[in-house]
Design a protein around this motif. Structure first.
Motif, PDB file in Angstrom:
ATOM      1  N   CYS A 146       0.785  -1.232  -0.086  1.00  0.00           N
ATOM      2  CA  CYS A 146       0.157  -0.136  -0.101  1.00  0.00           C
ATOM      3  C   CYS A 146       0.848   1.286  -0.077  1.00  0.00           C
ATOM      4  O   CYS A 146       0.509   2.176  -0.550  1.00  0.00           O
ATOM      5  CB  CYS A 146      -1.003  -0.292   1.449  1.00  0.00           C
ATOM      6  SG  CYS A 146      -1.660   1.398   1.586  1.00  0.00           S
ATOM      7  N   ILE A 206      -5.036   2.152  -5.765  1.00  0.00           N
ATOM      8  CA  ILE A 206      -4.906   2.446  -4.385  1.00  0.00           C
ATOM      9  C   ILE A 206      -5.969   1.683  -3.672  1.00  0.00           C
ATOM     10  O   ILE A 206      -5.837   1.236  -2.417  1.00  0.00           O
ATOM     11  CB  ILE A 206      -4.663   4.068  -3.876  1.00  0.00           C
ATOM     12  CG1 ILE A 206      -3.389   4.681  -4.423  1.00  0.00           C
ATOM     13  CG2 ILE A 206      -5.031   4.566  -2.429  1.00  0.00           C
ATOM     14  CD1 ILE A 206      -3.484   6.108  -4.448  1.00  0.00           C
ATOM     15  N   ARG A 209      -4.933  -1.831  -3.509  1.00  0.00           N
ATOM     16  CA  ARG A 209      -3.711  -2.096  -2.502  1.00  0.00           C
ATOM     17  C   ARG A 209      -3.643  -1.845  -1.353  1.00  0.00           C
ATOM     18  O   ARG A 209      -3.004  -2.191  -0.512  1.00  0.00           O
ATOM     19  CB  ARG A 209      -2.466  -1.704  -3.465  1.00  0.00           C
ATOM     20  CG  ARG A 209      -2.062  -1.847  -4.790  1.00  0.00           C
ATOM     21  CD  ARG A 209      -1.670  -3.245  -4.840  1.00  0.00           C
ATOM     22  NE  ARG A 209      -1.303  -3.707  -6.272  1.00  0.00           N
ATOM     23  CZ  ARG A 209       0.003  -3.379  -6.979  1.00  0.00           C
ATOM     24  NH1 ARG A 209       0.820  -2.839  -6.107  1.00  0.00           N
ATOM     25  NH2 ARG A 209       0.327  -3.783  -8.128  1.00  0.00           N
ATOM     26  N   CYS A 210      -4.633  -0.766  -1.021  1.00  0.00           N
ATOM     27  CA  CYS A 210      -4.753  -0.402   0.404  1.00  0.00           C
ATOM     28  C   CYS A 210      -6.086  -0.720   1.197  1.00  0.00           C
ATOM     29  O   CYS A 210      -6.416  -0.286   2.254  1.00  0.00           O
ATOM     30  CB  CYS A 210      -4.474   1.272   0.374  1.00  0.00           C
ATOM     31  SG  CYS A 210      -2.946   1.634  -0.129  1.00  0.00           S
TER      32      CYS A 210
END
Length: 871
Positions: A146, A206, A209-210
């Protein structure tokens, strides 16, 4: 903003200075100048790319566990051949192409290098303690992934936005469409398919991935602290902020870095302080940023501004200078006075701000606390030094802060209870804004009758503060009802102050001033009917026609000439509706604003930043160093603003004055008061005014009639109701649509505000904007030795279709212009009528009280400066 930013990205300062810059030109740059601009911009982009690659290398190595625990700091600070090569290329480009310096745009290669070297700084995302945050090599691969995605996306967006900016500038220069710095500013954040695609990809990556990653652990900077903040959107905002700030610094521009397109980029912009700013200025910028994140409580923030200012002032006086301290009596020996002063001021400021914007007392505290710590780190100071013994500068600053905080514990503000006041109960029951009509009685409470002369709290489905922060609860409570009893700076004791600073009662419906009450409500409706930019009405809004008012009136006809140049002010004729809307929104101090007290700090800072400004108290005597000027200006200015809050809120509590939404809906519910022979007559009704306030009749309600839509089932109107021509509320899509003005029921009237805000959560009489602004204007005029802004003009530019929040607009580029501090102060008061949340009685009384408060505070401050104050 604000908005109106971090220590250097102060929207109001930057935009005001845009109109007072010395770099404007009357014609496009010459070919040689264009080559210089192009060469430096290209070189700057190279520096930004090299710096971004270096930063990403360090982030990647850190999150993968390939650096020591504190290695990222060393990695980022290490000599990088690519960056050095890029910087050398900038110097070479300047030597080769910049024989003729451009009137605007990049000119100094050192500034270009410095600005773009910092364009991809990651502290906005990861906080100041990068080594702790990015040390994910211990096995948390999800967090590391992240973080790396955030860093990569940040750098990519910055690089793309800079490329699009430079492309836009080249096109404008090639087409001879760039004649001023403002023309380059219009290229910052310019909408483009490439930038939109970069934004979309960043947010998508994002989000993937986060997902599930705790922001306070993985990216504890600004994005983790935003209420409901989504990391992708926040990252784009911060990346825009960084790119815009770099361009402003490198290209000598003053663009609004808090906005991109029609939306705000971030609650504030994390740009960097100017190198010439004093340490007092840097801490002033820190409190302004903290205010922008907090709930807008003007009295609280005026008090905090003053207490910070007196802490810095006492720390300054501790090291000599002939001035008398306000609260303490420190006299440490020093071998390096200026060095020790800066340290003492910083510790005093840090301690005060850390308490006042803590989690217990302020919204956005996590971001504010991180920024305060970051500021100390940038100053090379350790916040962990808490010692209060001895005479080290840190100890002196800590003791001064302790004295200020102890003073605040007993000053009557109620800090321990987070400024709550259980002693006030509203007379009127809440108005449900979304429902047309207003309840005059309550069937469940036979003794209740709405009092149209008293404040009525609003009930909203969703409550959002003036600076855009969601708030708990749906019914307003009186913010600052106890503020009249707070210990002031220069006001006399409470009994004397009540006599000296009592504006007298406002006009009352059905009592003394009945006709004035109705006329002032009618004036608010009239202004609301003028908010359409396409009605053909225009006005000259330059200082040639506006301003120069006698105190407590709008009777001025402008200024014959600019006193600095001796020349007449050029006219600026614009659509009247554009002017009204821009004035209302500019002075509203929201969203993400520093509130009215902070707004006048930004004006003071803008004045000090003006080219050629001389820091002389009263305009004469020796020129002061920036630190001394700032310390004394903040002390006097914020002492006046603190007192203005006390005097104003004392009147608000005493008179409990009504707001226009209650006045207008109440009278419309009663009917019309002009003609007993007409339907719906009531002495407590609205006066009829053809074309503005009318009765709905069978003829006007017939198909095709001007009131036909009002008698529909959806609108709920009937024959005999009172209709108003007014702004109807924000359109479904404020970014692309305009509401204009149209006929509506008087009982459903709303002001020119967001539907989640409507009016402030305290009584109307007297106007805080007017009181604060006049008090501040008095101080600034006296301190600078002139009622006029430097150069006789200060201005703010609202770009076409790229400024308004409540709806699209303005329809043309429009500049708000002020010759004097008093012109700006008067317009701040006038703006609240355009915005529909005050009447003239509120405004004019506030101006008069503000004058007294400002003059008293300035006189008191001068006693301290001269060492003659008696306390």
């Amino acid at each position: 903003m604000h908005p109106f930013t971090s220590p250097a990205a102060l929207i109001f300062i930057l935009l005001l200075l845009a109109g007072n810059t010395a770099t404007a030109a009357d014609a496009p740059p010459a070919a040689a100048q264009q080559r210089c601009i192009a060469a430096l911009q290209k070189a700057g982009a190279g520096v930004a790319s090299a710096a971004a690659r270096a930063a990403l290398h360090c982030v990647k190595a850190s999150v993968r566990g390939k650096l020591a625990a504190d290695g990222i700091g060393a990695c980022l600070a290490a000599r990088n051949p690519d960056i050095e090569h890029a910087r050398d290329a900038t110097l070479a480009a300047a030597a080769r192409e910049c024989g003729e310096t451009p009137a605007f745009g990049p000119a100094n290669p050192e500034d270009v290098n410095a600005a773009f070297s910092e364009a991809s700084e990651m502290t906005a995302l990861f906080g100041a303690e990068l080594a702790d945050v990015l040390d994910s090599g211990g096995g948390d691969r999800a967090t590391a992934r992240c973080q790396l995605t955030l860093a990569q996306s940040f750098a990519t967006f910055v690089r793309t936005e800079l490329a699009e900016y430079h492309l836009c500038v080249r096109k404008r220069l090639k087409g001879n469409q760039a004649s001023t710095a403002a023309d380059l500013e219009a290229c910052i954040g310019v909408d483009s398919p490439r930038l939109r695609d970069t934004e979309r990809k960043a947010e998508s990556r994002i989000a993937r991935r986060c997902e599930g990653i705790a922001g306070r652990t993985a990216f504890p900077g600004l994005c983790a602290s935003l209420p409901g903040g989504e990391p992708g959107a926040c990252l784009v905002a911060q990346a825009h902020c960084s790119a815009c700030t770099a361009v402003n610094r490198a290209d000598r521009l003053s663009a609004d870095c808090r906005k991109r397109g029609n939306y705000f980029a971030a609650p504030y912009c994390d740009s960097r302080p100017q190198r010439h700013w004093s340490v007092a200025r840097q801490w002033n910028e820190e409190i302004l940023d903290a205010i922008r994140l907090d709930n807008p409580r003007p009295g609280v923030h005026a008090r905090n501004l003053f207490h910070l200012s007196l802490a810095m002032y006492d720390a300054w006086t501790a090291y000599g200078g002939g001035s008398k301290p306000y609260l303490t009596a420190e006299h440490p020996a020093s071998a390096d006075i200026e060095h020790d002063r800066r340290i003492a001021i910083s510790y005093a400021a840090y301690r005060v701000l850390s308490r006042r914007y803590s989690e217990k007392l302020a919204l956005g505290s996590a971001a504010s606390q991180a920024r305060f710590g970051s500021r100390m780190a940038r100053l090379g100071l350790d916040p962990g030094v808490t010692d209060t013994t001895g005479n080290t500068p840190a100890s002196v600053g800590n003791r001064i802060a302790a004295a200020v905080l102890a003073f605040g514990d007993r000053d009557g503000a109620g800090e321990a209870a987070n400024y709550q006041d259980p002693t006030y109960t509203p007379v009127n029951k809440p108005l449900v804004v979304k429902l047309p009509g207003i309840d005059l009685t309550d069937p469940s409470d036979p003794g209740y009758h709405l009092d149209p002369n008293r404040w009525q709290p609003l009930a909203l489905d969703k409550t959002v503060s003036q600076n855009g922060i969601p708030l708990p609860g749906k019914v307003q409570t009186f913010i600052g009802s106890q503020w009249g009893g707070v210990i002031p700076f220069a006001l006399p004791d409470i009994a004397t102050a009540e006599a000296l600073y009592d504006p007298g009662p406002p006009p009352r419906l059905g009592g003394e001033g009945d006709a004035e009450y109705k006329a002032q409500a009618l004036r608010v409706i009239e202004l609301a009917s003028q908010l359409a930019a396409d009605d053909g009405a225009t006005m000259d809004v330059s200082p040639a026609s506006l301003g120069n008012n006698p105190l407590g009136s709008n009777e001025g006809t402008g200024h014959p000439v600019n006193p600095a140049t001796g020349q007449p002010y050029p006219p600026q004729v614009v659509p009247r509706g554009d002017f009204g809307r821009v004035v209302a929104e500019f002075w509203a101090d929201g969203p993400h604003s520093e509130t009215p007290p902070g707004h006048w700090n930004t004006i003071a800072n803008a004045v000090a930043d003006s080219p050629g400004f001389q820091r002389r108290i009263g305009g004469g005597g020796p020129e002061l160093a920036p630190l001394e000027w700032d310390v004394k200006t903040y002390f006097a200015l914020n002492g006046a603003l603190h007192d203005a809050a006390i005097a104003c809120w004392g009147s608000k509590r005493k008179y409990d004055g009504v707001r226009p939404i209650t006045m207008i809906r109440y009278m419309a519910r009663n009917g019309q008061s002009s003609d007993p022979s007409l339907p719906s007559y009531s002495p407590r009704g609205l006066p009829l005014n053809p074309g503005l306030v009318e009765l709905v009749t069978p003829e006007t309600a017939a198909p095709g009639g001007r009131h036909a839509e009002l008698v529909s089932a959806e609108a709920g109107g009937r024959i005999g109701d009172v209709a108003l021509l007014s702004w109807p509320g924000s359109p479904a899509d404020p970014q692309t649509q305009v509401s204009g003005v149209r006929w509506g029921l008087g009982t459903a009237w709303v002001p020119y505000q967001r539907r989640t805000f409507v009016t402030p959560a305290f009584p109307g009489y007297i106007s805080g904007h007017s009181t604060f602004s006049r008090a501040a204007a008095e101080v600034l005029a006296a301190l600078t030795g002139s009622p006029y802004f430097p150069g006789g003009l200060m201005e703010f530019t609202a770009r076409k279709d790229d400024y308004l929040i409540h709806e699209r607009g303005p329809s043309v580029d429009l500049r708000l212009q002020w010759a004097s501090y008093f012109d700006a102060a008067d317009q701040a008061g006038q703006s609240r009528l355009w915005g529909g949340i005050h009447v003239e009685a509120d405004d004019f009384a506030g101006r008069r009280i503000g004058q007294q408060v400002g003059r008293g505070a300035l006189a008191r401050a001068m006693e301290y400066f001269g060492g003659a104050a008696d306390r």
